[in-house]
Design a protein around this motif. Structure first.
Motif, PDB file in Angstrom:
ATOM      1  N   UNK A 152       0.839  -1.197   0.000  1.00 51.71           N
ATOM      2  CA  UNK A 152       0.000   0.000   0.000  1.00 51.71           C
ATOM      3  C   UNK A 152       0.874   1.248   0.000  1.00 51.71           C
ATOM      4  N   UNK A 153       0.274   2.328  -0.402  1.00 53.63           N
ATOM      5  CA  UNK A 153       0.907   3.634  -0.336  1.00 53.63           C
ATOM      6  C   UNK A 153      -0.172   4.693  -0.231  1.00 53.63           C
ATOM      7  N   UNK A 154       0.179   5.824   0.336  1.00 51.98           N
ATOM      8  CA  UNK A 154      -0.718   6.979   0.428  1.00 51.98           C
ATOM      9  C   UNK A 154      -0.377   7.900  -0.730  1.00 51.98           C
ATOM     10  N   UNK A 155      -1.403   8.421  -1.383  1.00 54.02           N
ATOM     11  CA  UNK A 155      -1.152   9.275  -2.534  1.00 54.02           C
ATOM     12  C   UNK A 155      -2.113  10.458  -2.565  1.00 54.02           C
ATOM     13  N   UNK A 156      -1.691  11.473  -3.317  1.00 58.02           N
ATOM     14  CA  UNK A 156      -2.513  12.671  -3.512  1.00 58.02           C
ATOM     15  C   UNK A 156      -2.408  13.051  -4.987  1.00 58.02           C
ATOM     16  N   UNK A 157      -3.576  13.133  -5.624  1.00 57.82           N
ATOM     17  CA  UNK A 157      -3.624  13.488  -7.044  1.00 57.82           C
ATOM     18  C   UNK A 157      -2.707  12.598  -7.886  1.00 57.82           C
ATOM     19  N   UNK A 158      -2.679  11.311  -7.545  1.00 55.77           N
ATOM     20  CA  UNK A 158      -1.888  10.365  -8.315  1.00 55.77           C
ATOM     21  C   UNK A 158      -0.425  10.321  -7.974  1.00 55.77           C
ATOM     22  N   UNK A 159       0.044  11.221  -7.090  1.00 52.35           N
ATOM     23  CA  UNK A 159       1.458  11.262  -6.699  1.00 52.35           C
ATOM     24  C   UNK A 159       1.628  10.627  -5.316  1.00 52.35           C
ATOM     25  N   UNK A 160       2.644   9.789  -5.168  1.00 56.79           N
ATOM     26  CA  UNK A 160       2.874   9.096  -3.903  1.00 56.79           C
ATOM     27  C   UNK A 160       3.294  10.065  -2.806  1.00 56.79           C
ATOM     28  N   UNK A 161       2.706   9.894  -1.628  1.00 53.76           N
ATOM     29  CA  UNK A 161       3.082  10.692  -0.456  1.00 53.76           C
ATOM     30  C   UNK A 161       3.929   9.885   0.514  1.00 53.76           C
ATOM     31  N   UNK A 162       3.969   8.566   0.341  1.00 48.04           N
ATOM     32  CA  UNK A 162       4.758   7.704   1.216  1.00 48.04           C
ATOM     33  C   UNK A 162       5.502   6.682   0.366  1.00 48.04           C
ATOM     34  N   UNK A 163       6.414   5.997   1.009  1.00 48.00           N
ATOM     35  CA  UNK A 163       7.051   4.863   0.371  1.00 48.00           C
ATOM     36  C   UNK A 163       6.029   3.750   0.154  1.00 48.00           C
ATOM     37  N   UNK A 164       6.302   2.855  -0.764  1.00 43.71           N
ATOM     38  CA  UNK A 164       5.471   1.676  -0.942  1.00 43.71           C
ATOM     39  C   UNK A 164       5.788   0.698   0.178  1.00 43.71           C
ATOM     40  N   UNK A 165       4.764   0.300   0.921  1.00 44.02           N
ATOM     41  CA  UNK A 165       4.944  -0.630   2.033  1.00 44.02           C
ATOM     42  C   UNK A 165       4.488  -2.014   1.604  1.00 44.02           C
ATOM     43  N   UNK A 166       5.411  -2.970   1.572  1.00 37.91           N
ATOM     44  CA  UNK A 166       5.082  -4.358   1.256  1.00 37.91           C
ATOM     45  C   UNK A 166       4.856  -5.109   2.559  1.00 37.91           C
ATOM     46  N   UNK A 167       3.702  -5.751   2.671  1.00 36.35           N
ATOM     47  CA  UNK A 167       3.289  -6.308   3.957  1.00 36.35           C
ATOM     48  C   UNK A 167       2.954  -7.790   3.875  1.00 36.35           C
TER      49      UNK A 167
ATOM     50  N   UNK B 282      -4.805   8.808   6.591  1.00 38.71           N
ATOM     51  CA  UNK B 282      -5.066   9.194   5.209  1.00 38.71           C
ATOM     52  C   UNK B 282      -5.847  10.498   5.274  1.00 38.71           C
ATOM     53  N   UNK B 283      -5.217  11.595   4.916  1.00 38.56           N
ATOM     54  CA  UNK B 283      -5.858  12.902   5.015  1.00 38.56           C
ATOM     55  C   UNK B 283      -7.015  13.013   4.023  1.00 38.56           C
ATOM     56  N   UNK B 284      -7.864  14.003   4.261  1.00 37.72           N
ATOM     57  CA  UNK B 284      -9.080  14.139   3.451  1.00 37.72           C
ATOM     58  C   UNK B 284      -8.785  14.401   1.978  1.00 37.72           C
ATOM     59  N   UNK B 285      -7.607  14.941   1.672  1.00 30.62           N
ATOM     60  CA  UNK B 285      -7.252  15.193   0.271  1.00 30.62           C
ATOM     61  C   UNK B 285      -6.345  14.095  -0.288  1.00 30.62           C
ATOM     62  N   UNK B 286      -6.222  12.979   0.444  1.00 30.95           N
ATOM     63  CA  UNK B 286      -5.396  11.866   0.013  1.00 30.95           C
ATOM     64  C   UNK B 286      -6.257  10.616  -0.195  1.00 30.95           C
ATOM     65  N   UNK B 287      -5.625   9.587  -0.735  1.00 25.54           N
ATOM     66  CA  UNK B 287      -6.264   8.282  -0.846  1.00 25.54           C
ATOM     67  C   UNK B 287      -5.218   7.218  -0.569  1.00 25.54           C
ATOM     68  N   UNK B 288      -5.672   6.032  -0.293  1.00 22.15           N
ATOM     69  CA  UNK B 288      -4.768   4.895  -0.086  1.00 22.15           C
ATOM     70  C   UNK B 288      -4.963   3.905  -1.224  1.00 22.15           C
ATOM     71  N   UNK B 289      -3.864   3.491  -1.835  1.00 26.27           N
ATOM     72  CA  UNK B 289      -3.920   2.455  -2.859  1.00 26.27           C
ATOM     73  C   UNK B 289      -3.366   1.164  -2.274  1.00 26.27           C
ATOM     74  N   UNK B 290      -4.146   0.108  -2.365  1.00 27.70           N
ATOM     75  CA  UNK B 290      -3.754  -1.196  -1.848  1.00 27.70           C
ATOM     76  C   UNK B 290      -3.717  -2.180  -3.007  1.00 27.70           C
ATOM     77  N   UNK B 291      -2.601  -2.890  -3.149  1.00 28.67           N
ATOM     78  CA  UNK B 291      -2.478  -3.953  -4.149  1.00 28.67           C
ATOM     79  C   UNK B 291      -2.449  -5.295  -3.422  1.00 28.67           C
ATOM     80  N   UNK B 292      -3.341  -6.185  -3.829  1.00 27.10           N
ATOM     81  CA  UNK B 292      -3.541  -7.446  -3.126  1.00 27.10           C
ATOM     82  C   UNK B 292      -2.748  -8.559  -3.797  1.00 27.10           C
ATOM     83  N   UNK B 293      -1.917  -9.265  -3.024  1.00 24.07           N
ATOM     84  CA  UNK B 293      -1.050 -10.293  -3.577  1.00 24.07           C
ATOM     85  C   UNK B 293      -1.266 -11.658  -2.927  1.00 24.07           C
TER      86      UNK B 293
END
Length: 310
Positions: free
Chosen positions: A190-205, A259-270
């Motif tokens: 997962x990563x936190x993003x704003x307007x398609x740009x990453x705000x955090x590192x990609x976290x592999x869990x 996740x701030x109100x102007x951000x979103x979280x993208x999660x990739x399921x593996x």
């Protein structure tokens, strides 16, 4: 706006076990059996009490058992739920935010009862965190609403997309993204993003899944899992990776965050299988390997008469 047409959404009676010999042969503690029977009676009495009050008001109202609610709620000025937070949550899944909702806690926990039976069994009843009324103040709260003396609060909900397809149900409390079997390790990033740009590192869990909550849901499972209570007016989301397995030093700080109100979280399921549980276990959406999820607070608010603000 005058409120003249009300929907009364009721928690069913059959959620309370009754019939000592037939339904609960394995329980022989008379105090437990009396407690369960009393819970059902208190709930039934609360429904009858609220209906008697409504009969005295200049309003039209329609009762419906929550399990029979299958279509979006439309054509009403107010929804009143009688049960607990679960009944209000179920109502929220059928509401677009244009109709306010009042929760009535029909079976509130009695502190003295919990203390009396703490050595024998768990005697807690309904928390009713989202419920502004009980039978003790229902008529006063209702009169204040009908008279326009109090207004509902705009409570943030959560939107969830799977592979760019918006799910039809908005979460009022929280979502849990996990494997259908709780003993199975889930793999995701997962990563936190704003307007398609990453705000955090990609976290592999590798973990038992991830929970994301709204402010309203931050007092529920999120708090129990080690999170913190958010101001109910907050438009942010709180997330927590559950039981992460050996997160690297670079991403350990990302296991719990916002996740701030102007951000979103993208999660990739593996993982081969997965489920998004929305506000508990009754609403769910299956996911599979490679699915991409997006979670944000960009959802229609729900208008709730909140107990903390009245």
């Amino acid at each position: 706006m005058a409120m003249r047409r009300l929907l009364l959404l009721l928690k069913p009676f059959d959620v309370y076990p009754v019939g000592q010999s037939k339904n609960l042969p394995h329980i022989n503690n008379p105090q437990v059996l009396h407690y369960l029977d009393n819970r059902r009676k208190v709930h039934k009495d609360a429904i009858n009490f609220c209906q008697d009050i409504l009969r005295q008001k200049s309003v039209d109202w329609k009762p419906i058992i929550r399990n029979n609610l299958l279509q979006p709620i439309r054509g009403f000025d107010l929804v009143i739920t009688i049960g607990g937070d679960g009944t209000l949550l179920q109502a929220s899944h059928f509401m677009d935010g244009s109709i306010p909702v009042l929760g009535v806690n029909s079976d509130p926990t009695q502190v003295e009862e919990v203390e009396e039976f703490s050595g024998d069994f768990d005697a807690t009843r309904s928390t009713g965190h989202l419920c502004a009324a009980t039978v003790k103040n229902f008529e006063q709260v209702l009169d204040d609403i009908l008279g326009g003396h109090i207004v509902p609060s705009d409570i943030t909900r959560m939107s969830i997309s799977a592979n760019s397809q918006l799910l039809s149900t908005y979460a009022l409390n929280d979502i849990l993204i996990a494997h259908p079997c709780p003993a199975t390790v889930s793999r995701f990033s997962f990563k936190i993003q704003r307007d398609g740009e990453s705000c955090t590192l990609l976290a592999n869990c590798r973990s038992s899944g991830m929970r994301v909550s709204t402010a309203a849901g931050s007092t529920a499972a999120m708090l129990s899992g080690g999170g913190f209570v958010m101001p109910v007016s907050s438009q942010d989301l709180q997330y927590m990776v559950r039981e992460p397995i050996s997160p690297g030093a670079a991403i350990s700080s990302l296991m719990h965050g916002m996740v701030k109100s102007d951000q979103s979280m993208e999660v990739r399921w593996f993982s081969e299988k997965g489920v998004i549980y929305i506000d508990g276990s009754h609403v769910s959406h299956s996911i599979q390997y490679g699915d991409i999820l997006e979670v944000s607070s960009k959802a229609p608010v729900l208008k709730i008469f909140m107990p903390h603000i009245m």
